[in-house]
Enzyme design. Structure first.
Site, PDB file in Angstrom:
ATOM      1  N   GLU A   1      -6.682   2.205  -3.320  1.00  0.00           N
ATOM      2  CA  GLU A   1      -5.206   1.950  -3.633  1.00  0.00           C
ATOM      3  C   GLU A   1      -4.710   0.727  -3.767  1.00  0.00           C
ATOM      4  OE1 GLU A   1      -3.152   5.115  -1.483  1.00  0.00           O
ATOM      5  OE2 GLU A   1      -1.698   3.544  -0.770  1.00  0.00           O
TER       6      GLU A   1
ATOM      7  N   HIS B   1      -7.997  11.412  -2.088  1.00  0.00           N
ATOM      8  CA  HIS B   1      -7.781  10.213  -2.819  1.00  0.00           C
ATOM      9  C   HIS B   1      -7.530  10.173  -4.291  1.00  0.00           C
ATOM     10  CE1 HIS B   1      -7.075   5.916  -3.390  1.00  0.00           C
ATOM     11  NE2 HIS B   1      -7.283   5.549  -2.352  1.00  0.00           N
TER      12      HIS B   1
ATOM     13  N   GLN C   1      -7.747  14.963   3.055  1.00  0.00           N
ATOM     14  CA  GLN C   1      -7.101  13.999   2.058  1.00  0.00           C
ATOM     15  C   GLN C   1      -7.904  13.722   0.796  1.00  0.00           C
ATOM     16  OE1 GLN C   1      -6.443   9.283   2.626  1.00  0.00           O
ATOM     17  NE2 GLN C   1      -4.464  10.576   2.567  1.00  0.00           N
TER      18      GLN C   1
ATOM     19  N   ARG D   1      -0.599   9.634  -0.752  1.00  0.00           N
ATOM     20  CA  ARG D   1      -1.744   9.932  -1.676  1.00  0.00           C
ATOM     21  C   ARG D   1      -1.568  11.357  -1.973  1.00  0.00           C
ATOM     22  NH1 ARG D   1      -6.315   6.710   1.858  1.00  0.00           N
ATOM     23  NH2 ARG D   1      -5.608   4.855   1.034  1.00  0.00           N
TER      24      ARG D   1
ATOM     25  N   HIS E   1     -11.491  12.542   0.600  1.00  0.00           N
ATOM     26  CA  HIS E   1     -11.562  11.158   1.023  1.00  0.00           C
ATOM     27  C   HIS E   1     -11.676  11.117   2.705  1.00  0.00           C
ATOM     28  CE1 HIS E   1     -11.257   6.887   0.987  1.00  0.00           C
ATOM     29  NE2 HIS E   1     -10.055   7.026   1.543  1.00  0.00           N
TER      30      HIS E   1
ATOM     31  N   PHE F   1       0.839  -1.159  -0.042  1.00  0.00           N
ATOM     32  CA  PHE F   1       0.068   0.252  -0.050  1.00  0.00           C
ATOM     33  C   PHE F   1       0.843   1.208  -0.077  1.00  0.00           C
ATOM     34  CE2 PHE F   1      -4.394   1.346   0.678  1.00  0.00           C
ATOM     35  CZ  PHE F   1      -4.928   0.110   0.383  1.00  0.00           C
TER      36      PHE F   1
ATOM     37  N   ARG G   1      -2.769  11.150   5.550  1.00  0.00           N
ATOM     38  CA  ARG G   1      -2.788   9.656   6.225  1.00  0.00           C
ATOM     39  C   ARG G   1      -2.365   8.762   5.241  1.00  0.00           C
ATOM     40  NH1 ARG G   1      -6.754   5.585   5.614  1.00  0.00           N
ATOM     41  NH2 ARG G   1      -8.183   6.940   4.385  1.00  0.00           N
TER      42      ARG G   1
ATOM     43  N   LEU H   1     -14.831   5.532  -4.902  1.00  0.00           N
ATOM     44  CA  LEU H   1     -13.516   5.120  -4.699  1.00  0.00           C
ATOM     45  C   LEU H   1     -13.062   3.882  -5.495  1.00  0.00           C
ATOM     46  CD1 LEU H   1     -10.998   6.343  -3.242  1.00  0.00           C
ATOM     47  CD2 LEU H   1     -11.397   4.295  -1.851  1.00  0.00           C
TER      48      LEU H   1
HETATM   49  C1  LIG Z   1     -14.530   4.377  -0.156  1.00  0.00           C
HETATM   50  C2  LIG Z   1     -13.531   4.315   1.261  1.00  0.00           C
HETATM   51  C3  LIG Z   1     -12.501   3.514   1.241  1.00  0.00           C
HETATM   52  C4  LIG Z   1     -11.696   3.422   2.385  1.00  0.00           C
HETATM   53  N1  LIG Z   1     -10.793   2.291   2.322  1.00  0.00           N
HETATM   54  C5  LIG Z   1      -9.854   2.302   3.411  1.00  0.00           C
HETATM   55  C6  LIG Z   1      -8.848   1.409   3.562  1.00  0.00           C
HETATM   56  O1  LIG Z   1      -8.761   0.460   2.712  1.00  0.00           O
HETATM   57  N2  LIG Z   1      -8.248   1.242   4.697  1.00  0.00           N
HETATM   58  C7  LIG Z   1      -8.193   2.308   5.612  1.00  0.00           C
HETATM   59  O2  LIG Z   1      -7.487   2.153   6.706  1.00  0.00           O
HETATM   60  N3  LIG Z   1      -9.363   3.364   5.490  1.00  0.00           N
HETATM   61  C8  LIG Z   1      -9.976   3.465   4.424  1.00  0.00           C
HETATM   62  N4  LIG Z   1     -10.858   4.325   4.547  1.00  0.00           N
HETATM   63  C9  LIG Z   1     -11.008   5.394   5.589  1.00  0.00           C
HETATM   64  C10 LIG Z   1     -11.719   4.621   6.720  1.00  0.00           C
HETATM   65  O3  LIG Z   1     -12.820   3.732   6.236  1.00  0.00           O
HETATM   66  C11 LIG Z   1     -12.632   5.598   7.514  1.00  0.00           C
HETATM   67  O4  LIG Z   1     -11.710   6.633   7.857  1.00  0.00           O
HETATM   68  C12 LIG Z   1     -13.137   4.905   8.599  1.00  0.00           C
HETATM   69  O5  LIG Z   1     -13.952   3.604   8.452  1.00  0.00           O
HETATM   70  C13 LIG Z   1     -14.067   5.797   9.654  1.00  0.00           C
HETATM   71  O6  LIG Z   1     -14.613   5.063  10.587  1.00  0.00           O
HETATM   72  P1  LIG Z   1     -15.548   5.697  11.856  1.00  0.00           P
HETATM   73  O7  LIG Z   1     -15.671   4.470  12.837  1.00  0.00           O
HETATM   74  O8  LIG Z   1     -14.530   6.852  12.411  1.00  0.00           O
HETATM   75  O9  LIG Z   1     -16.777   6.407  11.029  1.00  0.00           O
HETATM   76  P2  LIG Z   1     -17.942   5.813  10.344  1.00  0.00           P
HETATM   77  O10 LIG Z   1     -17.588   4.331   9.935  1.00  0.00           O
HETATM   78  O11 LIG Z   1     -18.153   6.537   9.059  1.00  0.00           O
HETATM   79  O12 LIG Z   1     -19.202   5.667  11.204  1.00  0.00           O
HETATM   80  C14 LIG Z   1     -19.707   6.812  11.831  1.00  0.00           C
HETATM   81  C15 LIG Z   1     -20.798   6.349  12.719  1.00  0.00           C
HETATM   82  O13 LIG Z   1     -21.270   7.546  13.369  1.00  0.00           O
HETATM   83  C16 LIG Z   1     -22.582   7.637  13.389  1.00  0.00           C
HETATM   84  N5  LIG Z   1     -23.151   9.009  13.321  1.00  0.00           N
HETATM   85  C17 LIG Z   1     -22.736  10.281  12.530  1.00  0.00           C
HETATM   86  N6  LIG Z   1     -23.341  11.281  13.060  1.00  0.00           N
HETATM   87  C18 LIG Z   1     -24.069  10.885  13.977  1.00  0.00           C
HETATM   88  C19 LIG Z   1     -25.140  11.774  14.980  1.00  0.00           C
HETATM   89  N7  LIG Z   1     -25.421  13.111  14.777  1.00  0.00           N
HETATM   90  N8  LIG Z   1     -25.774  11.168  15.586  1.00  0.00           N
HETATM   91  C20 LIG Z   1     -25.515   9.703  15.879  1.00  0.00           C
HETATM   92  N9  LIG Z   1     -24.692   8.897  15.308  1.00  0.00           N
HETATM   93  C21 LIG Z   1     -24.173   9.548  14.230  1.00  0.00           C
HETATM   94  C22 LIG Z   1     -23.021   6.879  12.021  1.00  0.00           C
HETATM   95  O14 LIG Z   1     -24.277   6.282  12.097  1.00  0.00           O
HETATM   96  C23 LIG Z   1     -21.930   5.976  11.962  1.00  0.00           C
HETATM   97  O15 LIG Z   1     -22.477   4.819  12.725  1.00  0.00           O
HETATM   98  C24 LIG Z   1     -11.713   4.370   3.275  1.00  0.00           C
HETATM   99  C25 LIG Z   1     -12.784   5.281   3.336  1.00  0.00           C
HETATM  100  C26 LIG Z   1     -13.837   5.427   2.134  1.00  0.00           C
HETATM  101  C27 LIG Z   1     -14.563   6.572   2.325  1.00  0.00           C
END
Ligand SMILES: Cc1cc2nc3c(=O)[nH]c(=O)nc-3n(C[C@H](O)[C@H](O)[C@H](O)COP(=O)(O)OP(=O)(O)OC[C@H]3O[C@@H](n4cnc5c(N)ncnc54)[C@H](O)[C@@H]3O)c2cc1C
Lengths: 592, 257
Positions: free
Chosen positions: A263, A250, A248, A294, A361, A116, A402, A260
């Protein structure tokens, strides 16, 4: 208004929130409040992988991983945090495997690993295989596995509950004869989508795990629901936001759509070409080429397009070429993303290169925390009982850029830490009295949106916001573009006071909630732009054409953005700085 | 060993495509229901001009954002991975964000209704609780007895392949709510729950297969499946749902996985 009482309330059920819940739920009475059903969270969209120096397929160690993370973040990373993450990465991956995650396997049956961007052997010598993965749906498998384990441990979810406010009280504390005011957490206010009723949750500990804010941009890999609610709530309540100028882009979003393509495609051997068929990354990053971090790849692509070497009739994208890879290899390792290219652009990746362009991203910045996931209300004051983890937080392990696969890692390592710390705190702390009329602000917010009859449309204001952010606060920035963006955001904010929400009902009123979400987006766009204006240098994901060099003398610091109506020059955002934590590595020039 | 790709290649003319995206007109008909207003459901329709790259979700957004903000539906990721927007589109269960308008017959109105068999809450939003209840009942988590290894458990690539297909499930309910048995008998576990049971039953690391087989041997279990293949056709992830159900049936009969 209903009132509930829990030891720990977790806001968000993505990877960070559920990882926290698994720990906290087994130790203290825990509720998870989430605006989406847990399995709808955007962690499920992550594709490429989660890195850890398991050394299953080649020599590797956590120190190399720490170095790559620090260098990848252009030395704005807090090195103590990066070290924690790289060390605990190994256990984090093994935890998931034990919970049942179906990782791809090596011929020996161990967890397989792949390359990666920015992950290298021995401090930059060559790409290393560090990313653990499950085809190109690693995030999906993490989200499912964590949800499965929440079911196993009977975690209590409040699904489709939108948290809209954080309840805190100021308390006087006396330490060593000095009395000062300290913020303490009392709970949160939430809105139940199904009934339209407000519910107050009193809690000893609150963990924010509400994800990112990609929807400030038009072209983005982020879900419609990633509107920066958690960051916005904290900011409005006087918590600063750290490093918000770093967002970031992507490199490989499907051109025009932003969806997306991981990568992992380049990790598996795909490369980028311009309209002349040239593998242009050889010019920008001679050693690791297409696997440079990135920010570098995204800028190189944007530069190719600017200099007239973009492909397509409008010369506005470049090409991701997989045609030299075996179709069977593509099917085994990249099935989902090649399907996206077919479904959404009608392009066959076996035989044709895929049009791609950078897509918004990931938010490197967020709610400041220390390595225990405790939230800070300034450079070093902890808010007892308040925690944050995942994309909403800034510990800071990503600095100004990142590395791929470090976020799925971040949510697991710091999600677990937040869950443990929140439960531990709750076991000894007392409940803080809920302030009188806890829902007043939230009711006002909702009533303003519901009853205003100015005729302005939420969707139109949002679109104009996204347009200006794409045009002026994207990969390339200048003082002029940023000042102009702030001016536009100010006018959009004014129009926002005159919106009309058409749906006047109580049940499932998503029309109303889109209006509330737009309020958070406007606030966050303002913070991001003001912080970008403040940083007169170029570093990682933040590139100022008027200040194209990194300036360690003046800007080797985190930025801290506070809500402050007196800061009229910068639309009510006051910027301060916070020192970066160094342990082993001194800043060097960042070359790949 | 992978070969290093060429530094420069000749590109075919017109590669990548793009440029002017064609537009066309559609009629979108949405099944509306809001018990706050009326106990009766009805159809509303709109004439919309859409682009060649637009999906049904884009059309719904256009209606909500420009015409009638009260039209209600769930959505999040908008590219077929979160499972929020399963709905009946021209009588077939599909994800709105994965269904391109140009692939539908746009000379006729496009009909959009909520998925069947689950109580409708408002417009296209249904109560998902019964669906998740069935899911939770099949023990959708790895159960392993004996000592935990210090490192990862070993699993061969072949063992991993055995249940790969059913790990793709996004719990959108497109399969379950396309099943005629589920429509008439709300107690039936439904295809999605069985798919998720399959994911663990055939995982070499799991030790609770027997218990899950017992649960699915129940009168509301796999034997209610009449192999109509609706579920396989409906799955937006391409999971071979009927095959997975047959494998579970077979495992119950032979007690071998
Ligand atoms: C397409 C894509 C591919 C990616 N691929 C990778 C990868 O291969 N490797 C890597 O390391 N990272 C990757 N990333 C980044 C990574 O996936 C995310 O940064 C990470 O999953 C975020 O997780 P999280 O738990 O912080 O938030 P999320 O999974 O976004 O969860 C947010 C949660 O908060 C809740 N929420 C939001 N606002 C409120 C509110 N007001 N009240 C109550 N609940 C709320 C939502 O319901 C949800 O449950 C990728 C991101 C994207 C977009």
């Amino acid at each position: 208004m209903q009132v509930h009482k829990y030891d720990v309330v977790i806001v968000g059920a993505g990877g960070a929130g559920m990882r926290a819940a698994i720990e906290s739920g087994q130790r203290a009475r825990t509720a998870v409040l989430t605006k989406l059903y847990p399995t709808r969270s955007h962690t499920g969209a992550a594709q490429g992988g989660m890195c850890a120096a398991l050394a299953n397929v080649e020599e590797d160690n956590w120190e190399w991983h720490t170095f790559d993370t620090v260098k990848g973040g252009d030395y704005l990373v807090d090195q103590d945090a990066a070290e924690v993450m790289a060390k605990e990465a190994i256990e984090a991956v093994l935890d998931l495997e034990k919970m049942g995650l179906p990782f791809n396997r090596t011929p020996e049956g161990r967890i397989d690993q792949r390359r990666f961007g920015g992950h290298t052997r021995d401090h930059g010598k060559a790409p290393v295989r560090r990313s653990c993965y499950a085809a190109d749906r690693t995030g999906h498998m993490i989200l499912q596995t964590l949800y499965q384990n929440c079911v196993k441990h009977n975690v209590e979810f409040y699904n489709e509950y939108y948290v809209l406010d954080l309840l805190m009280v100021d308390q006087e504390v006396t330490e060593d004869g000095v009395t000062r005011i300290q913020k303490r957490v009392a709970g949160v206010v939430s809105y139940d989508l199904a009934s339209g009723e407000l519910h107050v949750f009193q809690a000893k500990s609150v963990v924010f795990a509400s994800g990112g804010v990609g929807k400030v941009y038009k072209t983005t890999s982020n879900a419609h629901t990633l509107t920066g609610d958690g960051m916005g709530i904290a900011f409005r309540r006087g918590i600063p936001l750290e490093d918000m100028e770093f967002f970031q882009f992507h490199p490989t979003g499907l051109a025009g759509l932003g969806i997306l393509l991981s990568e992992a495609a380049r990790g598996e051997g795909a490369i980028l070409r311009n309209s002349e068929g040239e593998r242009f990354m050889e010019r920008y990053a001679p050693t690791i080429k297409d696997l440079a971090p990135r920010d570098i790849v995204a800028r190189s692509m944007a530069n190719e397009v600017r200099e007239g070497r973009g492909a397509g009739p409008n010369k506005d994208y470049v090409l991701l070429d997989l045609t030299h890879l075996e179709p069977a290899h593509i099917d085994a390792k990249l099935p989902d993303i090649t399907e996206f290219a077919r479904t959404y652009l009608g392009v066959e990746p076996y035989t044709e290169p895929v049009p791609v362009f950078p897509t918004a991203h990931y938010a490197m910045g967020g709610i400041p925390t220390n390595i225990k996931a405790e939230v800070l209300s300034d450079n070093d004051t902890v808010v007892p009982g308040l925690y944050a983890a995942g994309e909403v937080a800034c510990v800071s392990v990503h600095g100004s850029n990142r590395l791929g696969t470090n976020s799925l890692l971040d949510i697991n390592v710091f999600g677990k830490r937040a869950g443990l710390a929140a439960a531990e705190y709750a076991l000894t702390a007392d409940f803080v009295e809920i302030p009188e009329n806890p829902t007043t602000e939230t009711e006002e917010l909702l009533n303003r949106a519901r009853s205003s009859e100015g005729g302005e449309r939420v969707a139109l204001i949002r679109k104009e916001l996204q347009d200006i952010m794409d045009a002026n606060v994207q990969v390339f920035r200048t003082e002029q573009t940023l000042v102009e963006a702030l001016r536009v955001i100010d006018t959009l904010e004014e129009r926002y006071t005159r919106i009309t929400v058409q749906d006047k009902g109580k049940r499932f009123n998503l029309d109303l909630l889109e209006a509330v979400e737009l309020g958070f987006l406007l606030d966050m766009a303002k913070v991001m732009t003001a912080a970008a204006l403040h940083r007169k240098e170029s570093r990682g994901g933040h590139f100022r054409e008027d200040y194209p060099e990194r300036d360690d003398e003046n800007f080797m610091t985190h930025s801290m953005a506070y809500k402050d109506p007196r800061a009229t020059e910068t639309s009510g955002v006051r910027l301060e700085t916070k020192p970066v934590i160094f342990t082993r590595y001194q800043p060097m020039e960042r070359k790949y | 060993m992978e070969k290093e790709p060429a530094s420069k290649v000749e590109l075919a003319p017109g590669v990548g495509g793009g440029g002017e995206i064609p537009t066309f007109d559609i009629t979108l008909k949405v099944r509306r229901y809001n018990p706050e207003v009326s106990d009766e459901a009805h159809w509303d329709e709109w004439q919309l001009t859409m682009y060649g790259t637009d999906r049904v979700l884009d059309a719904l957004h256009k209606v909500k954002w420009e015409h009638d903000g009260s039209v209600s539906f769930r959505r999040s990721c908008a590219h077929g991975v979160c499972g929020s927007d399963a709905m009946r589109i021209n009588g077939r269960n599909r994800l709105a964000c994965k269904t391109l308008l140009k692939d539908l017959d746009t000379s006729k109105p496009i009909l959009v209704e909520p998925i069947k068999g689950l109580p409708v809450e408002k417009d296209l939003i249904v109560d998902m609780e019964p669906f998740f209840q069935s899911y939770r009942e099949i023990m959708p988590f790895l159960v392993s007895k004996g000592h935990e290894p210090t490192k990862e458990r070993l699993q061969s690539a072949e063992e991993r392949d055995r249940y790969d297909d059913t790990t793709k499930c996004i719990l959108c309910a497109a399969c379950t709510s396309s099943c005629p048995v589920f429509w008439t008998d709300g107690q039936y576990f439904g295809p999605a729950a069985i798919v998720n049971a399959h994911r663990f039953i055939f995982d070499s690391r799991d030790d609770a297969g027997d218990m899950r087989l017992e649960i699915l041997n129940d009168k509301e279990g796999v034997w209610r499946c009449r192999t109509t293949f609706n579920c396989s056709e409906a799955c937006p992830r391409g999971i071979q749902v009927t095959k997975a159900i047959s494998e579970v049936k077979q495992a119950i009969l032979t007690r071998k996985v």
